[in-house]
Design a protein around this motif. Sequence first.
Motif, PDB file in Angstrom:
ATOM      1  N   THR A   1       8.538  -0.954   3.029  1.00  0.00           N
ATOM      2  CA  THR A   1       7.279  -0.816   2.647  1.00  0.00           C
ATOM      3  C   THR A   1       5.908  -1.232   3.837  1.00  0.00           C
ATOM      4  OG1 THR A   1       7.573  -3.595   2.216  1.00  0.00           O
ATOM      5  CG2 THR A   1       8.477  -1.550   0.389  1.00  0.00           C
ATOM      6  N   SER A   2       4.915  -0.938   3.034  1.00  0.00           N
ATOM      7  CA  SER A   2       3.908  -1.183   3.787  1.00  0.00           C
ATOM      8  C   SER A   2       2.841  -2.197   3.394  1.00  0.00           C
ATOM      9  CB  SER A   2       2.754  -0.374   4.643  1.00  0.00           C
ATOM     10  OG  SER A   2       2.254   0.855   4.084  1.00  0.00           O
ATOM     11  N   SER A   3       2.264  -2.922   3.939  1.00  0.00           N
ATOM     12  CA  SER A   3       0.792  -3.949   3.195  1.00  0.00           C
ATOM     13  C   SER A   3      -0.404  -4.854   3.792  1.00  0.00           C
ATOM     14  CB  SER A   3       1.818  -4.973   2.882  1.00  0.00           C
ATOM     15  OG  SER A   3       1.111  -6.307   2.523  1.00  0.00           O
TER      16      SER A   3
ATOM     17  N   ASP B   1       8.541   4.174   1.215  1.00  0.00           N
ATOM     18  CA  ASP B   1       9.618   5.221   1.579  1.00  0.00           C
ATOM     19  C   ASP B   1      11.010   4.677   1.810  1.00  0.00           C
ATOM     20  OD1 ASP B   1      10.014   8.018   2.108  1.00  0.00           O
ATOM     21  OD2 ASP B   1       9.605   7.833   4.560  1.00  0.00           O
TER      22      ASP B   1
ATOM     23  N   SER C   1       4.283   4.845  11.029  1.00  0.00           N
ATOM     24  CA  SER C   1       3.130   3.981  10.528  1.00  0.00           C
ATOM     25  C   SER C   1       1.608   4.574  10.865  1.00  0.00           C
ATOM     26  CB  SER C   1       3.518   3.363  10.346  1.00  0.00           C
ATOM     27  OG  SER C   1       3.063   1.854  11.758  1.00  0.00           O
TER      28      SER C   1
ATOM     29  N   LEU D   1       1.002  -1.247  -0.013  1.00  0.00           N
ATOM     30  CA  LEU D   1      -0.197   0.034   0.247  1.00  0.00           C
ATOM     31  C   LEU D   1       1.182   1.183   0.002  1.00  0.00           C
ATOM     32  CD1 LEU D   1      -2.599  -1.015   2.540  1.00  0.00           C
ATOM     33  CD2 LEU D   1      -2.853  -0.868   0.000  1.00  0.00           C
ATOM     34  N   ASP D   2       2.179   1.694   0.785  1.00  0.00           N
ATOM     35  CA  ASP D   2       2.731   2.111   0.861  1.00  0.00           C
ATOM     36  C   ASP D   2       4.471   1.880   1.081  1.00  0.00           C
ATOM     37  OD1 ASP D   2       3.339   5.200   0.601  1.00  0.00           O
ATOM     38  OD2 ASP D   2       2.794   5.317   2.622  1.00  0.00           O
TER      39      ASP D   2
ATOM     40  N   THR E   1      -1.338   1.467   6.186  1.00  0.00           N
ATOM     41  CA  THR E   1      -1.671   2.592   4.947  1.00  0.00           C
ATOM     42  C   THR E   1      -0.411   3.739   4.668  1.00  0.00           C
ATOM     43  OG1 THR E   1      -2.967   3.883   6.851  1.00  0.00           O
ATOM     44  CG2 THR E   1      -4.580   1.736   5.186  1.00  0.00           C
ATOM     45  N   LEU E   2       0.127   3.911   5.970  1.00  0.00           N
ATOM     46  CA  LEU E   2       1.038   5.161   5.311  1.00  0.00           C
ATOM     47  C   LEU E   2       2.045   4.581   5.741  1.00  0.00           C
ATOM     48  CD1 LEU E   2      -1.106   7.996   5.225  1.00  0.00           C
ATOM     49  CD2 LEU E   2      -0.687   6.940   3.623  1.00  0.00           C
TER      50      LEU E   2
ATOM     51  N   ASP F   1      -4.169  10.780   6.054  1.00  0.00           N
ATOM     52  CA  ASP F   1      -2.744  11.185   5.625  1.00  0.00           C
ATOM     53  C   ASP F   1      -2.118  11.907   7.480  1.00  0.00           C
ATOM     54  OD1 ASP F   1      -0.670  11.416   3.973  1.00  0.00           O
ATOM     55  OD2 ASP F   1      -1.724  14.103   3.930  1.00  0.00           O
TER      56      ASP F   1
ATOM     57  N   LYS G   1      -5.470  16.006   2.784  1.00  0.00           N
ATOM     58  CA  LYS G   1      -4.280  15.688   2.498  1.00  0.00           C
ATOM     59  C   LYS G   1      -3.764  17.022   3.409  1.00  0.00           C
ATOM     60  CE  LYS G   1      -4.147  12.123   0.607  1.00  0.00           C
ATOM     61  NZ  LYS G   1      -3.564  10.699   1.712  1.00  0.00           N
TER      62      LYS G   1
ATOM     63  N   ARG H   1       6.170   6.863   7.041  1.00  0.00           N
ATOM     64  CA  ARG H   1       6.291   8.245   6.647  1.00  0.00           C
ATOM     65  C   ARG H   1       8.245   7.562   7.803  1.00  0.00           C
ATOM     66  NH1 ARG H   1       3.340   8.280   3.498  1.00  0.00           N
ATOM     67  NH2 ARG H   1       2.276   9.419   3.214  1.00  0.00           N
TER      68      ARG H   1
END
Length: 236
Positions: A41-43, A30, A91, A27-28, A77-78, A122, A166, A80
């Motif tokens: 990576t995230s999933s 960085d 996360s 899903l994301d 989902t996110l 966000d 956002k 950074r």
Amino acid sequence: MGIFDLSKPQKFKTGLPHFSGHSAPVLDFDFYPFSDNLIATSSEDTTIKLWEIPEGGLTSVITTPVCELLGHGRKVTLIRFHPTASNVLGSTSADQSVKIWDIEKCAEINSLNDAHKELIQDFVWDFSGNRYATSSKDKAIRLVDARSATLTGSIENAHDGTKSVKLTFLGSADRLASVGFSRSSMRQLKIWDPRNLTTEVSRLDLDNAAGAIMPFFDPDTNLLFLAGKGDGNVRS
């Protein structure tokens, strides 16, 4: 997930070297800001994985991550990376939590679990990384102390519309920008002072297009860029 050298354009074929370790869609991702050869990576499989990019790029499929972060109860989902502190990653998850991680120890530092009532839309760090901001489907924007995982402020109804909001901090100016929708589906930009969240510092109504706008701030030029999904232009 594949990593490719921009200086070597090519036609991508099936079977190219890539990272393959998640059991559900990614899903994301960085890139680590303190090293060119580390990526996270995230999933949907609820995990975060750290991958090391070999010198010279990928030459084979890599299935074993450098580190795996476990703790979220639903899809992540996110993600950074912290802007100023090495080995720190933030996360968000569909379990409505925000977690801060130590990627060197592969361990959780702290977690914000009960603040969000709906899906987090966000997550952004401020310029120094002392705090972060989140937006949520419940229309609230929240400011959080990153060290203690405690709320330092909130805006209960930042934008009246129901679509995604956002965020981005405006560099060292200590201002927060949010982009969302009005009740009549007008896309709008608002600037907030984190020290006084009772009302926005300024507001700009943009247009009635349907795509969510993604804000990007360039600290070198002090320019805020607004890119809308499906738009043919970028505002600055």
